[in-house]
Each structure stands twice: as structure tokens, then as C-alpha cells.
Design an enzyme around this catalytic site. Sequence first.
Site, PDB file in Angstrom:
ATOM      1  N   LYS A  32       0.854  -1.193   0.000  1.00 44.42           N
ATOM      2  CA  LYS A  32       0.000   0.000   0.000  1.00 44.42           C
ATOM      3  C   LYS A  32       0.887   1.239   0.000  1.00 44.42           C
ATOM      4  O   LYS A  32       1.859   1.318   0.754  1.00 44.42           O
ATOM      5  CB  LYS A  32      -0.909  -0.008   1.235  1.00 44.42           C
ATOM      6  CG  LYS A  32      -1.901   1.146   1.288  1.00 44.42           C
ATOM      7  CD  LYS A  32      -2.831   1.017   2.489  1.00 44.42           C
ATOM      8  CE  LYS A  32      -3.843   2.152   2.534  1.00 44.42           C
ATOM      9  NZ  LYS A  32      -4.792   2.023   3.672  1.00 44.42           N
TER      10      LYS A  32
ATOM     11  N   SER B 118     -10.465   0.456   7.108  1.00 42.23           N
ATOM     12  CA  SER B 118      -9.792   0.470   5.807  1.00 42.23           C
ATOM     13  C   SER B 118      -9.108  -0.821   5.397  1.00 42.23           C
ATOM     14  O   SER B 118      -8.616  -0.929   4.272  1.00 42.23           O
ATOM     15  CB  SER B 118      -8.780   1.622   5.755  1.00 42.23           C
ATOM     16  OG  SER B 118      -9.443   2.854   5.672  1.00 42.23           O
TER      17      SER B 118
ATOM     18  N   SER C 168      -9.939   2.389   2.739  1.00 41.41           N
ATOM     19  CA  SER C 168      -9.006   3.051   1.833  1.00 41.41           C
ATOM     20  C   SER C 168      -8.054   2.095   1.127  1.00 41.41           C
ATOM     21  O   SER C 168      -7.439   2.450   0.129  1.00 41.41           O
ATOM     22  CB  SER C 168      -8.182   4.072   2.632  1.00 41.41           C
ATOM     23  OG  SER C 168      -7.329   3.419   3.569  1.00 41.41           O
TER      24      SER C 168
END
Length: 339
Positions: A78, A182, A158
Site C-alpha cells: 500500500k 480500511s 481506503s
Amino acid sequence: MALLTDLSLRQALEGLSAKTFSSEELTRAHIEAIEAARPLNAYILETPEKALEMARASDARRAAGDPGALEGAPLGIKDLFCTDGVRTTAGSRILGGFTPTYESTVTTQLWRDGAVMLGKLNLDEFAMGSSNETSAFGPVVSPWRRRDDTAPLTPGGSSGGSAAAVAAGLCLGATATDTGGSIRQPAAFTGTVGIKPTYGRCSRWGVVAFASSLDQAGPIARTVEDAAILLKSMSGHDPKDSTSLDVEVPDFPSFVGRSVKGMRIGVPKEYRVDGMPAEIETLWEQGIAWLRDAGCEIVEVSLPHTRYALPAYYIVAPAEASSNLARYDGMRYGLRAEA
């Protein structure tokens, strides 16, 4: 080679150990898959040259008889985790193409254990969002579709890039972060497995901050066992993070498959809310039935402060985000516009 991208992390590690294929072959298969799936927009930055370099080094370590726990496994990262010499954006233009000169603790431990980096994964800007539509690099599209419908679906957020990449076979597993859902929500949206660990289990050092008292790193993977394997490597005490827990890391994979017979499972009555859709109520009851059938004792419990959780979150999270993002003012840090 395409079949290599269908393997779970555990299956891939077993194949590498048996020398059925090399890390370079496994990595090339994933690089090709990423190139073919660019319309999903899961990756902000692809790092194929670095991935192949890391894969060859991994094959050399395995040949020398010194493999790590994740030796040769291609992962996605990420783009909230700082990676030494590799651009880190947090899904924002505000960082102005920031290239860290240091590595986050979580990724350091993954590389220590022999993992390979395929690239940096898309996310909502500064990890603030639940649909991966606020990224400065465009939205991520889920690899899933409704039956008889081609309309694109959100993978959640997210960590939408992490979830979409794992679900689409674009990596064997991915790092993710969870402040208010998230990891858990995008995993649920994409049929993958996500864990938000206990706060302090994984170091936050080198992870771009949203709300420091809530942020936590964790894995997204295809199976529970894969998530356990990744979490074991990601966890551990870090003196550079004052909130890091100085406790022993359990052998998480060893718990997979154990019987739950005889366990007492509390079911909070406050988790059933007015207006809950019938399909969710059905799934809730199905889960309870599965546990009961497996030999668990089901006990109704009360968590009376549940109703304050969301209001408290929306006080703490925006306040800490305001504090953390104040540094990106173009003077002390971040992009500075000519005007």
C-alpha cells in the site's frame, strides 16, 4: 505461467521450497498479470525491475540454503508505507513525488523474510475514504462484477488497491492499513481476508499518518492462513514507535485449523441495530449457527458503549488528521506551488 498467479501464498511458498518454480518465474507471472489488469488501477507504481532483482536475490538465498519465512513471495505494498528509494505518495499530489530515503518497519521485516515488492498499491488520499475514489491517481475498480452486469464496482477503501490486487491475483498478499475500517471493509467487498491487528502489534514507523491513535497496519490475503503468515512477519516490537507493543509475536499460522469446540463465544446484542437489512440478519444468524454446530457455547453479552463508538471516532480521527496533515503546508514539507 498464468496458473502461478492462482496460488495462495502458502501454496506458492511450498512450490518455491520444492523448487517446482523459482521466485523469478513466480514474479514474472505476477508482473504480466499486473500489466494485463491495468484498467483496475490497483497499482499506483509498478516496480518490475526491482521485483526481478529481489526475486533473483531470493532464488540465490534459497539455493544457498538460507530461505526466509516469505522467501521469494511477490507482494504488493500500500502506497502509505515508505519504501527506500521508491516513490511514496499516500495517494496524494501533496507529497510532490516524495521518494523516501528510509524503509518502514513493516516492509523492512517483509524484506528481511525474503518477500519481493511488485509495486505500490492505490488508496484513498492519505487513507481517508471508503471507496478508493479520492485517490489523486484515480479510482480503483474491483475485479468482481454483479451477475449479468458489467457496471464497475468499488473494492472499498481506503486499502482498495490492496484488496483489488489480491482478489485479482496481482500479488500473493498485500500490506494495508486500517483506521476506521480500511482493511476490514475492502476485504469484505472483495472476498479476501483482512485483519486489523491489536493496536501496537505492527509498527507504525514509516507509515504516513492519518489518525495516530487509531492507525494500524495489517495484511490482506486470499486465505486466513495466508493472512496469518503475513501478520507474523509484519508484527514485532519496534523501539522507533513509542506505541509499539513489547510482547512476543505468536506463531499465528499454527492456530489455523484448530478446533473451536468448547469455546464460549459472546454475541453483543448491541451489534444488531434497527433497520439492519434482512440479508445481513440472515448472515449473522448463519455465523452463530456455524459456531454452535462446531461445538461453541453461544452467550449473549452487552457492550453498552457501542453506540458511542462512531461519534467518538468522528471526534478523534478528524482532530488527529488535522494535526498530522498540518505539516504538508508547502513550507515545512510537501508540494510547493509557484503561486
